[in-house]
Scaffold this motif. Structure first.
Motif, PDB file in Angstrom:
ATOM      1  N   LEU A 197       0.831  -1.203   0.000  1.00 27.70           N
ATOM      2  CA  LEU A 197       0.000   0.000   0.000  1.00 27.70           C
ATOM      3  C   LEU A 197       0.863   1.250   0.000  1.00 27.70           C
ATOM      4  O   LEU A 197       1.917   1.281   0.640  1.00 27.70           O
ATOM      5  CB  LEU A 197      -0.897  -0.012   1.240  1.00 27.70           C
ATOM      6  CG  LEU A 197      -1.750  -1.275   1.432  1.00 27.70           C
ATOM      7  CD1 LEU A 197      -2.439  -1.246   2.780  1.00 27.70           C
ATOM      8  CD2 LEU A 197      -2.742  -1.419   0.303  1.00 27.70           C
ATOM      9  N   PRO A 198       0.399   2.297  -0.698  1.00 28.03           N
ATOM     10  CA  PRO A 198       1.166   3.559  -0.726  1.00 28.03           C
ATOM     11  C   PRO A 198       1.300   4.176   0.657  1.00 28.03           C
ATOM     12  O   PRO A 198       0.370   4.114   1.461  1.00 28.03           O
ATOM     13  CB  PRO A 198       0.321   4.462  -1.628  1.00 28.03           C
ATOM     14  CG  PRO A 198      -0.574   3.555  -2.379  1.00 28.03           C
ATOM     15  CD  PRO A 198      -0.799   2.354  -1.512  1.00 28.03           C
ATOM     16  N   ASP A 199       2.463   4.764   0.931  1.00 32.05           N
ATOM     17  CA  ASP A 199       2.631   5.492   2.184  1.00 32.05           C
ATOM     18  C   ASP A 199       1.902   6.834   2.062  1.00 32.05           C
ATOM     19  O   ASP A 199       1.399   7.181   1.001  1.00 32.05           O
ATOM     20  CB  ASP A 199       4.118   5.678   2.516  1.00 32.05           C
ATOM     21  CG  ASP A 199       4.813   6.655   1.590  1.00 32.05           C
ATOM     22  OD1 ASP A 199       4.407   6.772   0.421  1.00 32.05           O
ATOM     23  OD2 ASP A 199       5.773   7.297   2.031  1.00 32.05           O
ATOM     24  N   GLU A 200       1.844   7.580   3.144  1.00 36.56           N
ATOM     25  CA  GLU A 200       1.084   8.836   3.165  1.00 36.56           C
ATOM     26  C   GLU A 200       1.617   9.890   2.209  1.00 36.56           C
ATOM     27  O   GLU A 200       0.869  10.739   1.728  1.00 36.56           O
ATOM     28  CB  GLU A 200       1.033   9.386   4.589  1.00 36.56           C
ATOM     29  CG  GLU A 200       0.185   8.531   5.513  1.00 36.56           C
ATOM     30  CD  GLU A 200       0.128   9.097   6.924  1.00 36.56           C
ATOM     31  OE1 GLU A 200       0.450  10.282   7.127  1.00 36.56           O
ATOM     32  OE2 GLU A 200      -0.246   8.319   7.825  1.00 36.56           O
ATOM     33  N   GLN A 201       2.910   9.863   1.915  1.00 36.67           N
ATOM     34  CA  GLN A 201       3.504  10.851   1.015  1.00 36.67           C
ATOM     35  C   GLN A 201       3.519  10.383  -0.443  1.00 36.67           C
ATOM     36  O   GLN A 201       4.031  11.088  -1.304  1.00 36.67           O
ATOM     37  CB  GLN A 201       4.940  11.185   1.451  1.00 36.67           C
ATOM     38  CG  GLN A 201       5.056  11.909   2.771  1.00 36.67           C
ATOM     39  CD  GLN A 201       4.887  10.971   3.961  1.00 36.67           C
ATOM     40  OE1 GLN A 201       5.252   9.806   3.905  1.00 36.67           O
ATOM     41  NE2 GLN A 201       4.285  11.473   5.032  1.00 36.67           N
TER      42      GLN A 201
END
Length: 157
Positions: free
Chosen positions: A41-45
């Motif tokens: 999953l993509p990180d927050e940034q």
């Protein structure tokens, strides 16, 4: 005495047919099973993808559909993304998704596009232990304003 033996044989036959009928029905109704998988999953940034272990429900042995549904549920893919076709030959995967996926990819910026693709590619390559993944939408090569994805993805993506 003969009647008792005949009645006993009849009961055995009925029970045997009942058991056979039950197992036949169980084969038709494939139960769902839960499996622990790694989703990427993509990180927050939106700089890289992070491995997240999750439980997913697999129905009718459709692992590819379960992986995509889990990525949708986690927000890595747009709502409505679905598997059209999936196949595995040796260590090469082929995943064909629907137009919803292609549209979301085309509407994403460069970082969003990369995160969407990395989530799918990493999740599938790791789960299946495969070397490559050919990704299409509605049977067509994926093409965005940033790139044409006509080559299989690998772990180096």
């Amino acid at each position: 005495m003969f009647k008792k033996i005949l009645a006993a044989m009849l009961c055995v036959c009925i029970l045997a047919l009942g058991v056979a009928g039950c197992s036949e029905q169980q084969q038709k109704e494939q139960p769902e099973k839960t499996e622990t998988v790694s989703l990427y999953l993509p990180d927050e940034q939106a700089e890289y993808v992070e491995e997240t272990k999750m439980e997913v429900k697999v129905v009718d042995e459709d692992v590819a559909g379960a992986l995509i549904a889990a990525l949708v549920e986690q927000g890595a893919l747009p709502e409505g993304t679905a598997v059209k076709k999936f196949s595995k030959e040796e260590d090469a995967l082929m995943l064909d998704l629907n137009q919803t996926f292609a549209d979301a990819l085309m509407q994403s910026g460069t970082a969003g596009e990369t995160m969407i693709l990395a989530s799918v590619v990493d999740t599938f390559l790791v789960y299946y232990g495969a070397a490559s993944l050919t990704l299409t939408a509605e049977g067509q090569t994926l093409e965005t304003g940033h790139s044409i994805y006509d080559e299989p993805f690998t772990q180096d993506f």
